[in-house]
Design a protein around this motif. Sequence first.
Motif, PDB file in Angstrom:
ATOM      1  N   LYS A 143       0.827  -1.219   0.000  1.00  0.00           N
ATOM      2  CA  LYS A 143       0.000   0.000   0.000  1.00  0.00           C
ATOM      3  C   LYS A 143       0.854   1.259   0.000  1.00  0.00           C
ATOM      4  N   ALA A 144       2.106   1.149   0.397  1.00  0.00           N
ATOM      5  CA  ALA A 144       2.996   2.319   0.439  1.00  0.00           C
ATOM      6  C   ALA A 144       3.380   2.718  -0.991  1.00  0.00           C
ATOM      7  N   ALA A 145       3.159   3.979  -1.298  1.00  0.00           N
ATOM      8  CA  ALA A 145       3.525   4.488  -2.619  1.00  0.00           C
ATOM      9  C   ALA A 145       5.034   4.733  -2.662  1.00  0.00           C
ATOM     10  N   THR A 146       5.700   4.058  -3.582  1.00  0.00           N
ATOM     11  CA  THR A 146       7.144   4.247  -3.765  1.00  0.00           C
ATOM     12  C   THR A 146       7.413   4.441  -5.243  1.00  0.00           C
ATOM     13  N   PRO A 147       8.524   5.084  -5.587  1.00  0.00           N
ATOM     14  CA  PRO A 147       8.823   5.320  -7.004  1.00  0.00           C
ATOM     15  C   PRO A 147       8.962   4.031  -7.819  1.00  0.00           C
ATOM     16  N   PHE A 148       9.389   2.947  -7.191  1.00  0.00           N
ATOM     17  CA  PHE A 148       9.622   1.711  -7.928  1.00  0.00           C
ATOM     18  C   PHE A 148       8.447   0.731  -7.886  1.00  0.00           C
ATOM     19  N   SER A 149       7.378   1.113  -7.226  1.00  0.00           N
ATOM     20  CA  SER A 149       6.189   0.261  -7.173  1.00  0.00           C
ATOM     21  C   SER A 149       5.573   0.173  -8.568  1.00  0.00           C
ATOM     22  N   PRO A 150       5.105  -1.003  -8.949  1.00  0.00           N
ATOM     23  CA  PRO A 150       4.425  -1.114 -10.251  1.00  0.00           C
ATOM     24  C   PRO A 150       2.980  -0.626 -10.209  1.00  0.00           C
ATOM     25  N   PHE A 151       2.520  -0.205  -9.009  1.00  0.00           N
ATOM     26  CA  PHE A 151       1.119   0.168  -8.836  1.00  0.00           C
ATOM     27  C   PHE A 151       0.920   1.678  -8.736  1.00  0.00           C
ATOM     28  N   SER A 152      -0.081   2.172  -9.459  1.00  0.00           N
ATOM     29  CA  SER A 152      -0.467   3.577  -9.314  1.00  0.00           C
ATOM     30  C   SER A 152      -1.499   3.695  -8.192  1.00  0.00           C
ATOM     31  N   LYS A 153      -2.191   2.599  -7.895  1.00  0.00           N
ATOM     32  CA  LYS A 153      -3.186   2.549  -6.820  1.00  0.00           C
ATOM     33  C   LYS A 153      -3.140   1.138  -6.242  1.00  0.00           C
ATOM     34  N   PHE A 154      -3.185   1.044  -4.917  1.00  0.00           N
ATOM     35  CA  PHE A 154      -3.195  -0.264  -4.260  1.00  0.00           C
ATOM     36  C   PHE A 154      -4.023  -0.146  -2.991  1.00  0.00           C
ATOM     37  N   SER A 155      -5.088  -0.934  -2.895  1.00  0.00           N
ATOM     38  CA  SER A 155      -5.905  -0.893  -1.686  1.00  0.00           C
ATOM     39  C   SER A 155      -6.312  -2.303  -1.282  1.00  0.00           C
ATOM     40  N   ILE A 156      -6.559  -2.447   0.000  1.00  0.00           N
ATOM     41  CA  ILE A 156      -7.042  -3.711   0.553  1.00  0.00           C
ATOM     42  C   ILE A 156      -8.270  -3.401   1.398  1.00  0.00           C
ATOM     43  N   GLU A 157      -9.373  -4.031   1.082  1.00  0.00           N
ATOM     44  CA  GLU A 157     -10.605  -3.905   1.854  1.00  0.00           C
ATOM     45  C   GLU A 157     -11.042  -5.317   2.199  1.00  0.00           C
ATOM     46  N   GLY A 158     -10.926  -5.681   3.460  1.00  0.00           N
ATOM     47  CA  GLY A 158     -11.279  -7.041   3.869  1.00  0.00           C
ATOM     48  C   GLY A 158     -10.346  -8.036   3.192  1.00  0.00           C
ATOM     49  N   ALA A 159     -10.923  -8.930   2.393  1.00  0.00           N
ATOM     50  CA  ALA A 159     -10.138  -9.940   1.683  1.00  0.00           C
ATOM     51  C   ALA A 159      -9.909  -9.570   0.219  1.00  0.00           C
ATOM     52  N   LEU A 160     -10.266  -8.348  -0.161  1.00  0.00           N
ATOM     53  CA  LEU A 160     -10.150  -7.931  -1.555  1.00  0.00           C
ATOM     54  C   LEU A 160      -8.987  -6.955  -1.753  1.00  0.00           C
ATOM     55  N   ILE A 161      -8.076  -7.328  -2.636  1.00  0.00           N
ATOM     56  CA  ILE A 161      -7.012  -6.418  -3.072  1.00  0.00           C
ATOM     57  C   ILE A 161      -7.454  -5.850  -4.412  1.00  0.00           C
ATOM     58  N   GLU A 162      -7.419  -4.533  -4.519  1.00  0.00           N
ATOM     59  CA  GLU A 162      -7.675  -3.875  -5.798  1.00  0.00           C
ATOM     60  C   GLU A 162      -6.477  -2.996  -6.098  1.00  0.00           C
ATOM     61  N   CYS A 163      -5.963  -3.125  -7.305  1.00  0.00           N
ATOM     62  CA  CYS A 163      -4.825  -2.279  -7.669  1.00  0.00           C
ATOM     63  C   CYS A 163      -4.880  -1.936  -9.148  1.00  0.00           C
ATOM     64  N   SER A 164      -4.260  -0.834  -9.448  1.00  0.00           N
ATOM     65  CA  SER A 164      -4.090  -0.381 -10.827  1.00  0.00           C
ATOM     66  C   SER A 164      -2.606  -0.308 -11.088  1.00  0.00           C
ATOM     67  N   LEU A 165      -2.223  -0.723 -12.270  1.00  0.00           N
ATOM     68  CA  LEU A 165      -0.810  -0.765 -12.632  1.00  0.00           C
ATOM     69  C   LEU A 165      -0.384   0.530 -13.308  1.00  0.00           C
ATOM     70  N   LYS A 166       0.847   0.948 -13.014  1.00  0.00           N
ATOM     71  CA  LYS A 166       1.407   2.096 -13.714  1.00  0.00           C
ATOM     72  C   LYS A 166       1.614   1.707 -15.169  1.00  0.00           C
ATOM     73  N   GLU A 167       1.531   2.695 -16.010  1.00  0.00           N
ATOM     74  CA  GLU A 167       1.806   2.465 -17.424  1.00  0.00           C
ATOM     75  C   GLU A 167       3.281   2.122 -17.582  1.00  0.00           C
ATOM     76  N   THR A 168       3.555   1.142 -18.421  1.00  0.00           N
ATOM     77  CA  THR A 168       4.958   0.791 -18.684  1.00  0.00           C
ATOM     78  C   THR A 168       5.467   1.680 -19.801  1.00  0.00           C
ATOM     79  N   THR A 169       6.707   2.091 -19.656  1.00  0.00           N
ATOM     80  CA  THR A 169       7.337   2.911 -20.677  1.00  0.00           C
ATOM     81  C   THR A 169       8.609   2.218 -21.124  1.00  0.00           C
ATOM     82  N   GLY A 170       8.855   2.261 -22.395  1.00  0.00           N
ATOM     83  CA  GLY A 170      10.072   1.656 -22.925  1.00  0.00           C
ATOM     84  C   GLY A 170      11.296   2.480 -22.569  1.00  0.00           C
ATOM     85  N   VAL A 171      12.329   1.834 -22.079  1.00  0.00           N
ATOM     86  CA  VAL A 171      13.573   2.514 -21.731  1.00  0.00           C
ATOM     87  C   VAL A 171      14.596   2.166 -22.785  1.00  0.00           C
ATOM     88  N   ALA A 172      15.177   3.194 -23.393  1.00  0.00           N
ATOM     89  CA  ALA A 172      16.132   2.951 -24.480  1.00  0.00           C
ATOM     90  C   ALA A 172      17.536   2.808 -23.935  1.00  0.00           C
TER      91      ALA A 172
END
Length: 172
Positions: A143-172
Amino acid sequence: MRLLPIKDPERSWRHIKAQWKKDAEGVGEDFATFGGIGAFEALTAREGDSQGLYHLTDGERVHAVCQVRRLLMSRYTSPALSARFINVSPIYDLGLADVSDYAQMLVALFSGVVWLSRDALAASHIRFLLKSPGDSQFFAALKAATPFSPFSKFSIEGALIECSLKETTGVA
Protein backbone atom coordinates in the motif's frame (compact mmCIF):
# COMPACT_ATOMS: atom_id res chain seq x y z
CA MET A 1 7.01 -20.80 -8.50
CA ARG A 2 5.04 -20.08 -11.64
CA LEU A 3 1.36 -19.44 -12.26
CA LEU A 4 0.36 -21.49 -15.30
CA PRO A 5 -2.92 -22.20 -17.05
CA ILE A 6 -4.54 -25.55 -16.45
CA LYS A 7 -4.75 -26.96 -19.97
CA ASP A 8 -6.95 -30.00 -19.31
CA PRO A 9 -9.01 -29.03 -16.25
CA GLU A 10 -10.62 -32.40 -15.52
CA ARG A 11 -7.40 -34.42 -15.84
CA SER A 12 -5.23 -31.81 -14.12
CA TRP A 13 -7.68 -31.42 -11.25
CA ARG A 14 -7.67 -35.21 -10.73
CA HIS A 15 -3.85 -35.06 -10.47
CA ILE A 16 -3.94 -32.07 -8.09
CA LYS A 17 -6.63 -33.71 -5.94
CA ALA A 18 -4.60 -36.93 -5.72
CA GLN A 19 -1.53 -34.99 -4.56
CA TRP A 20 -3.51 -32.93 -2.03
CA LYS A 21 -5.48 -35.95 -0.82
CA LYS A 22 -2.20 -37.75 -0.08
CA ASP A 23 -0.94 -34.68 1.82
CA ALA A 24 -4.12 -34.46 3.91
CA GLU A 25 -4.38 -38.16 4.65
CA GLY A 26 -0.69 -38.20 5.58
CA VAL A 27 -1.62 -36.27 8.73
CA GLY A 28 -4.90 -38.08 9.36
CA GLU A 29 -7.26 -35.54 7.77
CA ASP A 30 -10.18 -36.26 5.45
CA PHE A 31 -9.51 -34.39 2.20
CA ALA A 32 -13.23 -34.30 1.35
CA THR A 33 -13.86 -31.87 4.23
CA PHE A 34 -11.72 -29.05 2.78
CA GLY A 35 -13.85 -26.02 1.89
CA GLY A 36 -13.71 -24.66 -1.64
CA ILE A 37 -12.89 -28.02 -3.18
CA GLY A 38 -16.46 -28.46 -4.42
CA ALA A 39 -16.47 -25.01 -6.03
CA PHE A 40 -13.26 -25.75 -7.89
CA GLU A 41 -14.59 -29.13 -9.02
CA ALA A 42 -17.62 -27.33 -10.47
CA LEU A 43 -15.30 -24.96 -12.38
CA THR A 44 -13.26 -27.84 -13.81
CA ALA A 45 -16.40 -29.63 -14.97
CA ARG A 46 -17.60 -26.72 -17.12
CA GLU A 47 -17.48 -27.12 -20.86
CA GLY A 48 -15.02 -25.05 -22.86
CA ASP A 49 -11.71 -23.50 -21.99
CA SER A 50 -12.84 -20.01 -21.04
CA GLN A 51 -12.98 -20.47 -17.29
CA GLY A 52 -9.37 -19.30 -16.77
CA LEU A 53 -8.17 -21.93 -14.33
CA TYR A 54 -4.55 -21.58 -13.18
CA HIS A 55 -2.23 -23.45 -10.85
CA LEU A 56 0.80 -22.24 -8.92
CA THR A 57 3.55 -24.82 -9.22
CA ASP A 58 7.22 -25.21 -8.47
CA GLY A 59 7.47 -27.98 -11.07
CA GLU A 60 7.13 -30.77 -8.53
CA ARG A 61 3.98 -29.90 -6.63
CA VAL A 62 0.96 -27.67 -7.03
CA HIS A 63 0.72 -25.14 -4.21
CA ALA A 64 -2.50 -23.36 -5.18
CA VAL A 65 -5.22 -23.18 -7.80
CA CYS A 66 -7.48 -20.28 -8.74
CA GLN A 67 -9.60 -18.77 -11.45
CA VAL A 68 -8.20 -15.75 -13.31
CA ARG A 69 -10.42 -13.94 -15.77
CA ARG A 70 -9.94 -10.82 -17.88
CA LEU A 71 -13.06 -8.68 -17.65
CA LEU A 72 -14.43 -5.34 -18.68
CA MET A 73 -15.93 -3.73 -15.59
CA SER A 74 -17.96 -0.54 -15.42
CA ARG A 75 -15.70 0.93 -12.73
CA TYR A 76 -12.62 0.79 -15.01
CA THR A 77 -11.95 2.26 -18.45
CA SER A 78 -9.70 -0.66 -19.45
CA PRO A 79 -9.73 -4.42 -18.78
CA ALA A 80 -9.25 -5.84 -15.29
CA LEU A 81 -8.05 -9.24 -14.11
CA SER A 82 -10.13 -10.94 -11.48
CA ALA A 83 -8.47 -13.69 -9.43
CA ARG A 84 -10.77 -15.69 -7.16
CA PHE A 85 -11.66 -19.16 -5.92
CA ILE A 86 -8.20 -19.60 -4.42
CA ASN A 87 -7.61 -23.09 -3.04
CA VAL A 88 -4.29 -23.97 -1.46
CA SER A 89 -2.61 -27.28 -0.84
CA PRO A 90 -3.51 -28.91 2.48
CA ILE A 91 0.13 -28.51 3.53
CA TYR A 92 -0.73 -24.86 4.22
CA ASP A 93 -4.14 -25.39 5.80
CA LEU A 94 -2.90 -28.18 8.07
CA GLY A 95 0.20 -26.43 9.31
CA LEU A 96 2.69 -28.70 7.52
CA ALA A 97 4.14 -25.51 6.10
CA ASP A 98 4.77 -22.56 8.39
CA VAL A 99 3.22 -19.11 8.13
CA SER A 100 6.18 -17.66 6.23
CA ASP A 101 5.85 -20.42 3.61
CA TYR A 102 2.14 -19.63 3.34
CA ALA A 103 2.88 -15.91 2.94
CA GLN A 104 5.49 -16.63 0.25
CA MET A 105 3.05 -18.83 -1.63
CA LEU A 106 0.30 -16.16 -1.53
CA VAL A 107 2.72 -13.47 -2.67
CA ALA A 108 3.93 -15.77 -5.49
CA LEU A 109 0.31 -16.30 -6.54
CA PHE A 110 -0.39 -12.56 -6.53
CA SER A 111 2.87 -11.90 -8.42
CA GLY A 112 1.80 -14.45 -11.01
CA VAL A 113 -1.46 -12.59 -11.53
CA VAL A 114 0.45 -9.30 -11.89
CA TRP A 115 2.70 -11.01 -14.45
CA LEU A 116 -0.35 -12.22 -16.38
CA SER A 117 -1.68 -8.65 -16.43
CA ARG A 118 1.55 -7.52 -18.08
CA ASP A 119 1.75 -10.45 -20.50
CA ALA A 120 -0.80 -13.06 -21.60
CA LEU A 121 -3.93 -11.40 -20.14
CA ALA A 122 -3.08 -7.74 -20.59
CA ALA A 123 -5.00 -5.63 -18.09
CA SER A 124 -4.44 -2.39 -16.21
CA HIS A 125 -6.35 -3.34 -13.07
CA ILE A 126 -6.38 -6.35 -10.75
CA ARG A 127 -9.01 -7.60 -8.29
CA PHE A 128 -7.49 -10.36 -6.16
CA LEU A 129 -9.80 -12.06 -3.67
CA LEU A 130 -7.79 -13.57 -0.83
CA LYS A 131 -8.87 -16.66 1.11
CA SER A 132 -9.59 -14.51 4.19
CA PRO A 133 -9.21 -10.93 5.42
CA GLY A 134 -6.37 -12.14 7.68
CA ASP A 135 -4.28 -12.85 4.57
CA SER A 136 -4.20 -9.12 3.79
CA GLN A 137 -1.39 -8.68 6.34
CA PHE A 138 1.03 -10.23 3.83
CA PHE A 139 0.31 -7.45 1.33
CA ALA A 140 0.11 -4.40 3.62
CA ALA A 141 3.55 -3.13 2.58
CA LEU A 142 2.36 -2.82 -1.02
CA LYS A 143 0.00 0.00 0.00
CA ALA A 144 3.00 2.32 0.44
CA ALA A 145 3.53 4.49 -2.62
CA THR A 146 7.14 4.25 -3.77
CA PRO A 147 8.82 5.32 -7.00
CA PHE A 148 9.62 1.71 -7.93
CA SER A 149 6.19 0.26 -7.17
CA PRO A 150 4.43 -1.11 -10.25
CA PHE A 151 1.12 0.17 -8.84
CA SER A 152 -0.47 3.58 -9.31
CA LYS A 153 -3.19 2.55 -6.82
CA PHE A 154 -3.20 -0.26 -4.26
CA SER A 155 -5.91 -0.89 -1.69
CA ILE A 156 -7.04 -3.71 0.55
CA GLU A 157 -10.60 -3.90 1.85
CA GLY A 158 -11.28 -7.04 3.87
CA ALA A 159 -10.14 -9.94 1.68
CA LEU A 160 -10.15 -7.93 -1.56
CA ILE A 161 -7.01 -6.42 -3.07
CA GLU A 162 -7.68 -3.88 -5.80
CA CYS A 163 -4.83 -2.28 -7.67
CA SER A 164 -4.09 -0.38 -10.83
CA LEU A 165 -0.81 -0.77 -12.63
CA LYS A 166 1.41 2.10 -13.71
CA GLU A 167 1.81 2.46 -17.42
CA THR A 168 4.96 0.79 -18.68
CA THR A 169 7.34 2.91 -20.68
CA GLY A 170 10.07 1.66 -22.92
CA VAL A 171 13.57 2.51 -21.73
CA ALA A 172 16.13 2.95 -24.48
